[in-house]
Design a protein around this motif. Structure first.
Motif, PDB file in Angstrom:
ATOM      1  N   LEU A 844       0.867  -1.182   0.000  1.00 33.04           N
ATOM      2  CA  LEU A 844       0.000   0.000   0.000  1.00 33.04           C
ATOM      3  C   LEU A 844       0.907   1.237   0.000  1.00 33.04           C
ATOM      4  CD1 LEU A 844      -2.751  -1.070   2.555  1.00 33.04           C
ATOM      5  CD2 LEU A 844      -2.870  -1.104   0.058  1.00 33.04           C
ATOM      6  N   PRO A 845       0.580   2.231  -0.834  1.00 32.29           N
ATOM      7  CA  PRO A 845       1.542   3.320  -1.085  1.00 32.29           C
ATOM      8  C   PRO A 845       1.619   4.390   0.010  1.00 32.29           C
ATOM      9  CG  PRO A 845      -0.413   3.638  -2.409  1.00 32.29           C
ATOM     10  CD  PRO A 845      -0.607   2.326  -1.707  1.00 32.29           C
ATOM     11  N   PHE A 846       1.937   3.959   1.221  1.00 31.18           N
ATOM     12  CA  PHE A 846       2.251   4.925   2.278  1.00 31.18           C
ATOM     13  C   PHE A 846       3.637   5.492   2.002  1.00 31.18           C
ATOM     14  CE2 PHE A 846      -0.821   2.179   4.479  1.00 31.18           C
ATOM     15  CZ  PHE A 846      -1.679   3.149   4.998  1.00 31.18           C
ATOM     16  N   GLN A 855       7.535  14.000   7.456  1.00 29.59           N
ATOM     17  CA  GLN A 855       7.846  14.075   8.904  1.00 29.59           C
ATOM     18  C   GLN A 855       7.310  15.378   9.498  1.00 29.59           C
ATOM     19  OE1 GLN A 855      12.068  13.816   9.490  1.00 29.59           O
ATOM     20  NE2 GLN A 855      12.029  11.632   9.950  1.00 29.59           N
ATOM     21  N   ALA A 856       7.605  16.468   8.806  1.00 30.69           N
ATOM     22  CA  ALA A 856       7.192  17.792   9.302  1.00 30.69           C
ATOM     23  C   ALA A 856       5.669  17.917   9.295  1.00 30.69           C
ATOM     24  CB  ALA A 856       7.822  18.883   8.446  1.00 30.69           C
ATOM     25  N   GLN A 857       5.012  17.365   8.252  1.00 30.55           N
ATOM     26  CA  GLN A 857       3.545  17.438   8.182  1.00 30.55           C
ATOM     27  C   GLN A 857       2.907  16.605   9.286  1.00 30.55           C
ATOM     28  OE1 GLN A 857       3.109  16.136   4.118  1.00 30.55           O
ATOM     29  NE2 GLN A 857       3.006  18.220   3.311  1.00 30.55           N
ATOM     30  N   LEU A 858       3.503  15.451   9.585  1.00 27.82           N
ATOM     31  CA  LEU A 858       2.973  14.610  10.665  1.00 27.82           C
ATOM     32  C   LEU A 858       3.118  15.306  12.020  1.00 27.82           C
ATOM     33  CD1 LEU A 858       4.430  11.136   9.524  1.00 27.82           C
ATOM     34  CD2 LEU A 858       2.045  11.878   9.380  1.00 27.82           C
ATOM     35  N   GLN A 859       4.268  15.948  12.224  1.00 31.38           N
ATOM     36  CA  GLN A 859       4.503  16.671  13.477  1.00 31.38           C
ATOM     37  C   GLN A 859       3.532  17.844  13.598  1.00 31.38           C
ATOM     38  OE1 GLN A 859       6.682  15.787  15.998  1.00 31.38           O
ATOM     39  NE2 GLN A 859       5.508  17.361  17.101  1.00 31.38           N
ATOM     40  N   ARG A 860       3.302  18.562  12.479  1.00 31.68           N
ATOM     41  CA  ARG A 860       2.373  19.705  12.496  1.00 31.68           C
ATOM     42  C   ARG A 860       0.960  19.237  12.826  1.00 31.68           C
ATOM     43  NH1 ARG A 860       2.659  24.900  10.259  1.00 31.68           N
ATOM     44  NH2 ARG A 860       4.809  24.668  10.977  1.00 31.68           N
ATOM     45  N   ALA A 861       0.548  18.109  12.241  1.00 36.38           N
ATOM     46  CA  ALA A 861      -0.795  17.578  12.530  1.00 36.38           C
ATOM     47  C   ALA A 861      -0.932  17.224  14.008  1.00 36.38           C
ATOM     48  CB  ALA A 861      -1.060  16.346  11.663  1.00 36.38           C
ATOM     49  N   LYS A 862       0.118  16.626  14.560  1.00 36.07           N
ATOM     50  CA  LYS A 862       0.105  16.258  15.978  1.00 36.07           C
ATOM     51  C   LYS A 862      -0.008  17.506  16.854  1.00 36.07           C
ATOM     52  CE  LYS A 862       2.738  13.440  19.266  1.00 36.07           C
ATOM     53  NZ  LYS A 862       3.995  12.705  19.497  1.00 36.07           N
ATOM     54  N   VAL A 872      -3.155  12.544   7.722  1.00 42.00           N
ATOM     55  CA  VAL A 872      -2.090  12.873   6.753  1.00 42.00           C
ATOM     56  C   VAL A 872      -1.670  11.641   5.953  1.00 42.00           C
ATOM     57  CG1 VAL A 872       0.226  13.827   6.422  1.00 42.00           C
ATOM     58  CG2 VAL A 872      -1.250  14.755   8.222  1.00 42.00           C
ATOM     59  N   SER A 873      -1.120  10.636   6.627  1.00 43.83           N
ATOM     60  CA  SER A 873      -0.545   9.478   5.921  1.00 43.83           C
ATOM     61  C   SER A 873      -1.595   8.692   5.134  1.00 43.83           C
ATOM     62  CB  SER A 873       0.147   8.540   6.903  1.00 43.83           C
ATOM     63  OG  SER A 873       1.227   9.182   7.529  1.00 43.83           O
ATOM     64  N   ILE A 878      -4.243   6.633   0.104  1.00 38.18           N
ATOM     65  CA  ILE A 878      -5.454   6.232  -0.626  1.00 38.18           C
ATOM     66  C   ILE A 878      -5.503   6.889  -2.004  1.00 38.18           C
ATOM     67  CG2 ILE A 878      -7.981   6.467  -0.658  1.00 38.18           C
ATOM     68  CD1 ILE A 878      -7.951   5.911   2.372  1.00 38.18           C
ATOM     69  N   ILE A 879      -5.145   8.163  -2.070  1.00 38.63           N
ATOM     70  CA  ILE A 879      -5.153   8.856  -3.365  1.00 38.63           C
ATOM     71  C   ILE A 879      -4.122   8.235  -4.308  1.00 38.63           C
ATOM     72  CG2 ILE A 879      -4.491  11.049  -4.459  1.00 38.63           C
ATOM     73  CD1 ILE A 879      -6.131  12.421  -2.218  1.00 38.63           C
ATOM     74  N   ARG A 880      -2.940   7.919  -3.778  1.00 40.84           N
ATOM     75  CA  ARG A 880      -1.923   7.280  -4.614  1.00 40.84           C
ATOM     76  C   ARG A 880      -2.383   5.881  -5.062  1.00 40.84           C
ATOM     77  NH1 ARG A 880       3.431   8.048  -5.839  1.00 40.84           N
ATOM     78  NH2 ARG A 880       2.634  10.168  -6.095  1.00 40.84           N
ATOM     79  N   PHE A 881      -3.063   5.160  -4.174  1.00 35.33           N
ATOM     80  CA  PHE A 881      -3.588   3.829  -4.497  1.00 35.33           C
ATOM     81  C   PHE A 881      -4.601   3.921  -5.647  1.00 35.33           C
ATOM     82  CE2 PHE A 881      -6.590   0.286  -3.741  1.00 35.33           C
ATOM     83  CZ  PHE A 881      -5.696  -0.786  -3.759  1.00 35.33           C
ATOM     84  N   LYS A 882      -5.470   4.914  -5.576  1.00 35.87           N
ATOM     85  CA  LYS A 882      -6.451   5.114  -6.655  1.00 35.87           C
ATOM     86  C   LYS A 882      -5.756   5.401  -7.983  1.00 35.87           C
ATOM     87  CE  LYS A 882     -10.182   7.649  -5.861  1.00 35.87           C
ATOM     88  NZ  LYS A 882     -11.022   8.766  -5.380  1.00 35.87           N
TER      89      LYS A 882
END
Length: 939
Positions: A844-846, A855-862, A872-873, A878-882
């Protein structure tokens, strides 16, 4: 000049006579006075075994040559063919030298001959071709080539190719031929006598060059129709007025398409686009594959532009889609619309050739490399046939990118109306066309220049369509970010003055002496500063490389670089302090260099009226290079000595590259606010469309990332007309190990076995998608070992040589093959019908969680109290999977299966989100062998 030529092709057991390789087939064709008059062909007994690879390539087996004459026996018959002829081959260095060495071996001597290489001639005379391989050229020119890699067939088609190229060379205008003479003296092909002969004939009999070409300042350009009509607003026709005609059984779409099938979704999308434009609304439209979305937005957009007499901008992410709009969809629009529609393509300035710089570059040929000479010759020929002067039309080798930098258009060295080339300037012509067009096609990068530049490149517009809209956030992030590397600095330093043959400083010495102004010691002072600055930069990038190597072992990208995320003021230690001090020294040297050069250039202002046009260009180019160097240094300064909390900063190094092969980046963590304030708030209506915008039917993720929540943005889903229930199956093998339970190596081994079993059961074409290059490499190598007994062509990104486009082309041309790809292969690949029957998604395209921006986006979301994984992830994956799933079914006739080897799609709570976001496709879970039985019956 020869009037008689021999065209030769040899098939051999390998590349080296000295290592025992021999000729196994020879084909020769005699050309006399422009016609083929004689042919020779023979198999040759090499007295050595033909390697399996050569047998497969040529179709020539040991049995076929067993009773053939040896080369020694053929020599007396062959040698007379080479008397008083010109020697032609497709890759002369190989065929000529191999033949000569084999003659030498048998005690015979080949006569001296003028050589003509049809690879070189094709590069020169067919500069727009995407490949210069014989098979491709034969196909493009409509030449019969029934047995590629057999000498008689190759020699015949090479002869026909040579006659075509000779004819094209003869038809070139006299100015172009005259400009080619000093360049071709350095070519492999002996062209100078031939071109001189053509020139003499034209001078004797006269030419029609002035009628056929725009001949100006010793260059011949394609003649253009400059009368660009303003878009008329006399009798505007609205889409609503024309809609019934468009959908009637005898007119409109039925008339334009030979086999038009009414598509409800396409008509619905047209209505949505037209409504949004007239109501000044922003709208997100997810249009499933096969909707016909290009025509669905182009028609109402063109009609709206004609109605209000203002341009509508169409933006795409990729060049192939731009080409499709221009080549396939524009002719359809012309058929469909009740008025002539005008479309202009506008790209970033660096895409366009600067005629002033190119004219100047032609003055120096003797010191050029072979690649640069060939490119100059290519451009001379290209100028007689290009309408746009866009570098994308040219097939350039990677070694020529540096020369393109020297001759590309840019604002800093634009002489404007003072340039004699102003009216013919490709960039300014493109802008003039854009100002009066109904539709302006551009890319996301240029669309977003408004975010960071005061000068507007696109004409004023209020309505836009953004296709491939799922890339807009990424494009904005790239555009607002920064990056630099040692190679860029090195190139600029060489061009300004460190390269004695190629730099601009030698010109300064001459100019100071010639115009009796300036101070020569300032030049030597600046050279000295440049030299020290280069040494400091070399040391700086080496220190950064060592610092990252010590700090991180994380592989960051598809190209296998190691990355390290940093915050300048949070780093510590003696090495980092040395890095900061070195950056400051570079900054101070840049100030000194700028001061010296600006002083020199400023002094020439005193005699500006007496400076020649050419010397004025040199001074302008020097200013431009100085500004480019200063910009690059400023970027370096900001990346290492400043820190913005809203940006992420990281360094990448090549683990096996040079010690200064270091790349520094920064990107904004989020772009929603900038897009909202500086783009969407300034436009009345923007249509954002793509096949992959929603997640489980919701557009909230995209609305948030784009900053569109506060605009009352409408959303719309248009289903694909394809019947996924009948056309596709999603198959999940239950006998794959769980990713968490095994090592990457074990998972790769299992994945390889599964992929090979699928390939064995259904010989055909398979695309295997990966999320990391390391996993791709492991699976590729395991499958290569598994397929030894039953070989199948394996095409691996980063393993098989060639660009993405070349790999896809090789895949299309194969009867059966497995194509292995990572990130860029998940989308933008169109492989209908038998070109793709099986798709395998390995994981799955995580995105890897150690990617600096993620990393920075995950930290910002937290920090904002969100769930980093769910918010975020997962949506990104899911969009990449589609997108990946969308590679399989491209037309109503396509059928195929998608195998997902990642058990998480069915064993985790979040896995169902992937399946729910797909069209209504049957899902089957079972052991692979059971699925293969089902799969075999299905196909």
């Amino acid at each position: 000049m020869n009037d008689r030529f021999i065209v030769v092709d040899v098939e051999t057991t390998g590349h080296s006579v000295a290592k025992g390789d021999r000729i196994i087939q020879i084909g020769a064709v005699i050309i006399e006075n422009g016609e083929i008059v004689e042919r020779f062909a023979s198999f040759v007994n090499p007295n050595v075994d033909i390697p399996p690879f050569i047998e497969e390539l040529t179709g020539i087996t040991n049995d076929m040559v067993q009773k053939a004459p040896t080369f020694k026996e053929l020599c007396p018959e062959l040698l007379p063919l080479f008397d008083n002829v010109g020697f032609i081959a497709h890759n002369v260095p190989f065929d000529f030298s191999f033949l000569k060495k084999q003659f030498d071996l048998e005690g015979y001597q080949m006569p001296k001959m003028n050589c003509y290489d049809t690879v070189e001639l094709s590069r020169l005379l067919l500069p727009k071709e995407e490949s210069f391989k014989l098979g491709h050229l034969a196909w493009q020119l409509g030449l019969s080539h029934d047995r590629p890699h057999q000498a008689d067939s190759d020699a015949e088609v090479t002869a026909e190719l040579f006659l075509h190229l000779l004819n094209k060379l003869e038809q070139l205008p006299i100015l172009t031929l005259q400009q080619l003479i000093p360049i071709v003296r350095h070519f492999r092909s002996k062209l100078e006598p031939m071109i001189s002969s053509f020139i003499a004939t034209k001078l004797l009999h006269g030419t029609e060059d002035e009628e056929k070409f725009d001949c100006y300042r010793q260059l011949a350009l394609k003649k253009r129709n400059e009368s660009v009509e303003e878009t008329s607003s006399d009798k505007p026709v609205t889409f609503k007025d024309y809609r019934n005609d468009l959908l009637s059984e005898k007119k409109g779409l039925n008339e334009a398409f030979k086999k038009y099938e009414a598509r409800e979704g396409q008509v619905e999308m047209m209505d949505e686009v037209d409504h949004a434009f007239h109501e000044n609304e922003h709208i997100l439209i997810e249009a499933g594959t096969g909707t016909g979305k290009s025509v669905a937005y182009l028609l109402p957009a063109a009609m709206y532009a004609q109605e209000v007499n203002k341009p509508v901008v169409i933006s795409t992410q990729t060049i192939p889609l731009q080409d499709q709009l221009l080549q396939r969809d524009l002719p359809l629009l012309q058929k469909l619309l009740p008025f002539p529609v005008t479309i202009a393509l506008l790209k970033g300035r660096s895409h366009y050739l600067c005629l002033r710089k190119f004219e100047q570059a032609l003055e120096t040929v003797a010191d050029d490399t072979y690649d640069v000479r060939l490119m100059k010759a290519q451009i001379l020929v290209w100028l007689t046939e290009t309408d746009h002067g866009d570098v994308e039309e040219l097939n350039l080798s990677s070694g020529n990118r540096g020369f393109w930098f020297d001759v590309q258009s840019d604002s800093k060295s634009d002489l404007g109306k003072n340039s004699p080339w102003f009216s013919r300037c490709f960039y300014h012509r493109a802008r003039r066309r854009a100002r009066v067009a109904h539709l302006v096609i551009t890319n996301h990068a240029l669309l977003l220049t408004d975010l960071v530049r005061e000068q507007q490149i696109l004409p004023a517009y209020s309505h836009a369509v953004i296709d491939e809209a799922h890339h807009l956030v990424e494009a904005a992030s790239d555009h607002l970010g920064m990056n630099t590397d040692f190679v860029t600095f090195s190139y600029l330093l060489q061009r300004i003055g460190l390269d004695k043959d190629y730099g601009l400083f030698p010109h300064f010495e001459r100019l100071i002496n010639e115009y009796k102004v300036g101070n020569s010691h300032l030049v030597s002072e600046a050279v000295s500063h440049l030299q020290v600055m280069k040494e400091e930069l070399d040391e700086l990038f080496r220190m950064l490389n060592n610092y990252v190597a010590d700090k991180s072992k994380t592989v960051a990208s598809d190209v296998g670089r190691i990355s390290y995320r940093y915050q300048s003021f949070d780093e510590s230690g003696s090495i980092w302090n040395a890095i900061l001090e070195c950056t400051m020294r570079v900054h101070m040297f840049m100030k000194d260099i700028t001061k010296s050069l600006r002083t020199i250039i400023h002094q020439f202002g005193e005699v500006k009226d007496s400076i020649s046009y050419g010397d004025h260009g040199i001074l302008t180019d020097a200013e431009r290079l100085l500004e480019a160097l200063a910009d690059e240094e400023q970027t370096l300064y900001e990346l290492l000595l400043e820190a913005d909390p809203d940006f992420v900063y990281w360094i990448e190094i090549e683990p096996r590259g040079a010690k200064n092969a270091t790349f520094i980046y920064s990107k904004p963590i989020q772009v929603a606010e900038r897009l909202a304030d500086d783009f969407f708030a300034k436009k009345k209506s923007v249509i954002l469309t793509s096949a992959t915008l929603s997640i489980n039917g919701s557009f909230d993720y995209q609305l948030e990332k784009l900053g569109l929540f506060d605009f009352g943005t409408r959303v719309c889903t248009i289903a694909s007309p394809f019947s996924y229930q009948e056309q596709a199956k999603l198959l999940i093998p239950t006998d794959m190990p769980s990713i968490k339970d095994v090592s990457d190596k074990q998972f790769a081994m299992d994945a390889a076995i599964k992929v090979w079993r699928i390939a064995e059961r259904k010989r055909g074409k398979m695309l295997v998608l990966f999320t990391s290059y390391e996993m791709l490499k492991m699976v590729y190598e395991y499958i290569r070992d598994l397929s030894e007994m039953e070989p199948m062509p394996l095409i691996g990104q980063g393993i098989t040589s060639g660009s993405r486009a070349k790999l896809i082309k090789s895949f299309k041309q194969a009867e059966e093959a497995i194509l292995f790809g990572t990130s860029s292969f998940w989308e933008g690949i169109d492989l209908p019908g038998d070109e793709l029957t099986s798709l395998v998604i390995v994981r799955l395209p995580f995105s890897p969680p150690d990617q600096p921006l993620l990393q920075a986006q995950l930290q910002r979301a937290k920090d904002e109290g969100k769930n980093p994984f769910m918010d975020v992830s997962l949506p990104q994956a899911i969009i990449r999977f589609k997108q990946g799933f969308g590679r399989l079914i491209r037309t109503k006739e396509d059928r195929g299966c998608v195998f997902v080897l990642d058990r998480r799609i069915s064993t985790t709570r979040y896995g169902s989100g992937f399946i729910k976001s797909l069209p209504d496709v049957p899902v089957h879970e079972d052991k692979l062998e059971v699925l293969l039985d089902l799969y075999e019956d299905y196909l």
